[in-house]
Design a protein around this motif. Structure first.
Motif, PDB file in Angstrom:
ATOM      1  N   LEU A   1       1.449  -8.225  -7.605  1.00 41.05           N
ATOM      2  CA  LEU A   1       1.793  -8.208  -6.183  1.00 41.05           C
ATOM      3  C   LEU A   1       3.072  -7.389  -6.010  1.00 41.05           C
ATOM      4  O   LEU A   1       4.108  -7.690  -6.616  1.00 41.05           O
ATOM      5  N   PHE A   2       2.979  -6.356  -5.185  1.00 39.06           N
ATOM      6  CA  PHE A   2       4.124  -5.475  -4.938  1.00 39.06           C
ATOM      7  C   PHE A   2       4.843  -5.921  -3.662  1.00 39.06           C
ATOM      8  O   PHE A   2       4.214  -6.235  -2.661  1.00 39.06           O
ATOM      9  N   ILE A   3       6.173  -5.918  -3.724  1.00 34.74           N
ATOM     10  CA  ILE A   3       6.985  -6.308  -2.559  1.00 34.74           C
ATOM     11  C   ILE A   3       7.742  -5.067  -2.087  1.00 34.74           C
ATOM     12  O   ILE A   3       8.684  -4.616  -2.743  1.00 34.74           O
ATOM     13  N   PRO A   4       7.296  -4.485  -0.950  1.00 27.54           N
ATOM     14  CA  PRO A   4       7.790  -3.154  -0.523  1.00 27.54           C
ATOM     15  C   PRO A   4       8.931  -3.215   0.495  1.00 27.54           C
ATOM     16  O   PRO A   4       9.354  -2.180   0.993  1.00 27.54           O
ATOM     17  N   PHE A   5       9.434  -4.442   0.798  1.00 27.47           N
ATOM     18  CA  PHE A   5      10.260  -4.595   2.007  1.00 27.47           C
ATOM     19  C   PHE A   5      11.642  -3.954   1.963  1.00 27.47           C
ATOM     20  O   PHE A   5      12.329  -3.916   2.991  1.00 27.47           O
TER      21      PHE A   5
ATOM     22  N   THR B   1       3.382   1.712  -1.509  1.00 26.55           N
ATOM     23  CA  THR B   1       2.436   0.982  -2.360  1.00 26.55           C
ATOM     24  C   THR B   1       1.534   1.952  -3.126  1.00 26.55           C
ATOM     25  O   THR B   1       1.263   1.749  -4.319  1.00 26.55           O
ATOM     26  N   ALA B   2       1.106   3.013  -2.454  1.00 26.49           N
ATOM     27  CA  ALA B   2       0.237   4.002  -3.105  1.00 26.49           C
ATOM     28  C   ALA B   2       0.948   4.647  -4.292  1.00 26.49           C
ATOM     29  O   ALA B   2       0.365   4.847  -5.365  1.00 26.49           O
ATOM     30  N   LYS B   3       2.224   4.942  -4.112  1.00 22.49           N
ATOM     31  CA  LYS B   3       3.029   5.555  -5.179  1.00 22.49           C
ATOM     32  C   LYS B   3       3.122   4.615  -6.395  1.00 22.49           C
ATOM     33  O   LYS B   3       3.018   5.042  -7.545  1.00 22.49           O
TER      34      LYS B   3
ATOM     35  N   ALA C   1       0.949   2.232  -7.066  1.00 23.10           N
ATOM     36  CA  ALA C   1      -0.405   2.060  -7.619  1.00 23.10           C
ATOM     37  C   ALA C   1      -0.759   3.182  -8.589  1.00 23.10           C
ATOM     38  O   ALA C   1      -1.430   2.946  -9.601  1.00 23.10           O
ATOM     39  N   VAL C   2      -0.297   4.395  -8.290  1.00 23.01           N
ATOM     40  CA  VAL C   2      -0.571   5.541  -9.174  1.00 23.01           C
ATOM     41  C   VAL C   2      -0.011   5.265 -10.574  1.00 23.01           C
ATOM     42  O   VAL C   2      -0.691   5.479 -11.582  1.00 23.01           O
ATOM     43  N   PHE C   3       1.213   4.769 -10.635  1.00 22.39           N
ATOM     44  CA  PHE C   3       1.800   4.459 -11.946  1.00 22.39           C
ATOM     45  C   PHE C   3       1.004   3.362 -12.663  1.00 22.39           C
ATOM     46  O   PHE C   3       0.668   3.479 -13.840  1.00 22.39           O
ATOM     47  N   PHE C   4       0.695   2.294 -11.942  1.00 23.48           N
ATOM     48  CA  PHE C   4       0.082   1.136 -12.602  1.00 23.48           C
ATOM     49  C   PHE C   4      -1.387   1.362 -12.966  1.00 23.48           C
ATOM     50  O   PHE C   4      -1.927   0.661 -13.825  1.00 23.48           O
TER      51      PHE C   4
ATOM     52  N   VAL D   1      -2.744  -2.931  -7.942  1.00 23.63           N
ATOM     53  CA  VAL D   1      -1.569  -3.298  -7.145  1.00 23.63           C
ATOM     54  C   VAL D   1      -2.000  -3.730  -5.750  1.00 23.63           C
ATOM     55  O   VAL D   1      -2.652  -2.980  -5.036  1.00 23.63           O
ATOM     56  N   ARG D   2      -1.671  -4.972  -5.377  1.00 24.85           N
ATOM     57  CA  ARG D   2      -1.784  -5.398  -3.976  1.00 24.85           C
ATOM     58  C   ARG D   2      -0.361  -5.468  -3.429  1.00 24.85           C
ATOM     59  O   ARG D   2       0.575  -5.803  -4.165  1.00 24.85           O
ATOM     60  N   SER D   3      -0.189  -5.175  -2.143  1.00 23.85           N
ATOM     61  CA  SER D   3       1.156  -5.225  -1.579  1.00 23.85           C
ATOM     62  C   SER D   3       1.288  -6.397  -0.611  1.00 23.85           C
ATOM     63  O   SER D   3       0.373  -6.682   0.168  1.00 23.85           O
ATOM     64  N   LEU D   4       2.423  -7.040  -0.666  1.00 19.60           N
ATOM     65  CA  LEU D   4       2.657  -8.255   0.138  1.00 19.60           C
ATOM     66  C   LEU D   4       2.512  -7.986   1.642  1.00 19.60           C
ATOM     67  O   LEU D   4       2.086  -8.863   2.399  1.00 19.60           O
TER      68      LEU D   4
END
Lengths: 231, 231
Positions: B35-39, B51-53, B55-58, B65-68
């Motif tokens: 879970l990614f926290i982008p805040f 989040t897309a950036k 996800a590319v790494f992971f 990657v899901r984003s909060l």
């Protein structure tokens, strides 16, 4: 209003307040005593030592310095003062102290009657709308970020241009101010060291030896010359 | 606990999270979704793009990657997640969002059960006791400065040594941290870029390519080597 908000107290290689001497003489014309507000100072030197350093400079101008920390009744001290100087240090500590002691609005009201105000660095930050463009570390939690709004914009003191040679991933000052503008629709004046803002009555100008960089929401940052009106 | 707190996401000249790849593989071993926290991100790129950036790494690690920010029920999303990553940006904005949405303590409790946590920059700041040693500009006013205390000290990410050639009167990073210590009795770990903190169970070490600078109240700052235990 009669206000001077300077980027810094001291230029590289210079003495305390030296480069502002002529401006300060004009600002405090006819004044024989000022009230110093030392609360930005987090350590290193005590409020007494800080006040003594300030007093040495003002002695040359035949101006006596009393410091707000010496008074039991601080609102009364502000009310009775003829003019003010808030020195630099940490803006979070300064704003926390002024808000918790309920002094910020007393100071604002008195300055709005025309009593001269000098701020340097953190003391200039509190002349803006809020302290959200300070460079300082949030070492304490203030009850709010609102400031005196002696000018209708925010100030970024010690404004520093990006160093193209720095191999470091921390944000530049310009990036930080752009981040501020994503959350706030307030003009930010990037005051390089050597520059200051002068308000006399309703006229507000930028002054000093450098160009001044202005940031507005939705615009490219731009530069204005000393003497330009703003606000 | 299983925690990695990095000074920066990206080294000068490198790609996003590249230098941490092996460490991240170990941290997220056996995990197929985080879970990614982008805040922390105040602008420039949206939460989606951020989040897309990530996800590319992971994707290279076969981790989804899901984003909060995609979830309506954020506390539930945190509860259901297997691991977390909080990216950099502005710490004030990150802490304001997490506290106002009442998410900080959910995150803390889940990490304390052993779910892996990765933080970079602002995401590392919130792993400390509080955010009072962030370098960020206070562009918004959070309801508090308290953080998750995943380690028993504070972090200063992007720690930068003073530049002896700079003719500028703004405070150095070291001066700022010393000012923090006048108001708080909390150890500060100055994490240079290239360094990170690793907590596995109760063992906490500093890691990376640089020495790490430690600040304690009443002591001279000192340096420790990669692999040293702390806390």
């Amino acid at each position: 209003m009669n206000v001077l908000l300077a980027s810094t107290s001291t230029l590289y290689g210079g003495n305390y307040l030296e480069y502002l001497k002529d401006e300060i003489k004009t600002l405090f014309q006819g004044i024989d005593e000022i009230l110093f507000i030392p609360f930005a100072r987090p350590g290193g030197i005590s409020h007494e030592e800080y006040t003594a350093k300030v007093a040495v400079f003002f002695e040359e101008l035949n101006i006596k310095v009393r410091s707000l920390h010496e008074f039991e009744e601080m609102p009364e001290a502000i009310q009775n003062a003829k003019a003010y100087f808030t020195g630099g240090g940490n803006t979070f500590l300064l704003v926390k102290t002024l808000l918790e002691k309920n002094l910020m609005h007393f100071l604002k009201e008195n300055i709005e009657t025309g009593k001269p105000y000098l701020g340097t660095s953190a003391g200039s930050n509190i002349g803006g709308i809020n302290m959200k463009t300070t460079n300082d570390m949030p070492i304490v939690y203030p009850p709010g970020f609102e400031c005196m709004e002696l000018v209708p914009f925010n100030i970024n003191p010690h404004y520093l241009d990006p160093d193209p040679l720095l191999k470091h991933n921390g944000e530049t000052r310009e990036t930080r101010i752009q981040e501020f503008l994503t959350q706030n629709d307030i003009i930010v004046v990037g005051l390089r060291e050597g520059n200051w803002i002068r308000r006399i009555g309703d006229k507000i100008t930028v002054e000093g030896s450098q160009m001044t960089r202005i940031f507005e929401k939705g615009k490219e940052p731009y530069e204005i010359e000393a003497g330009s009106q703003i606000g």
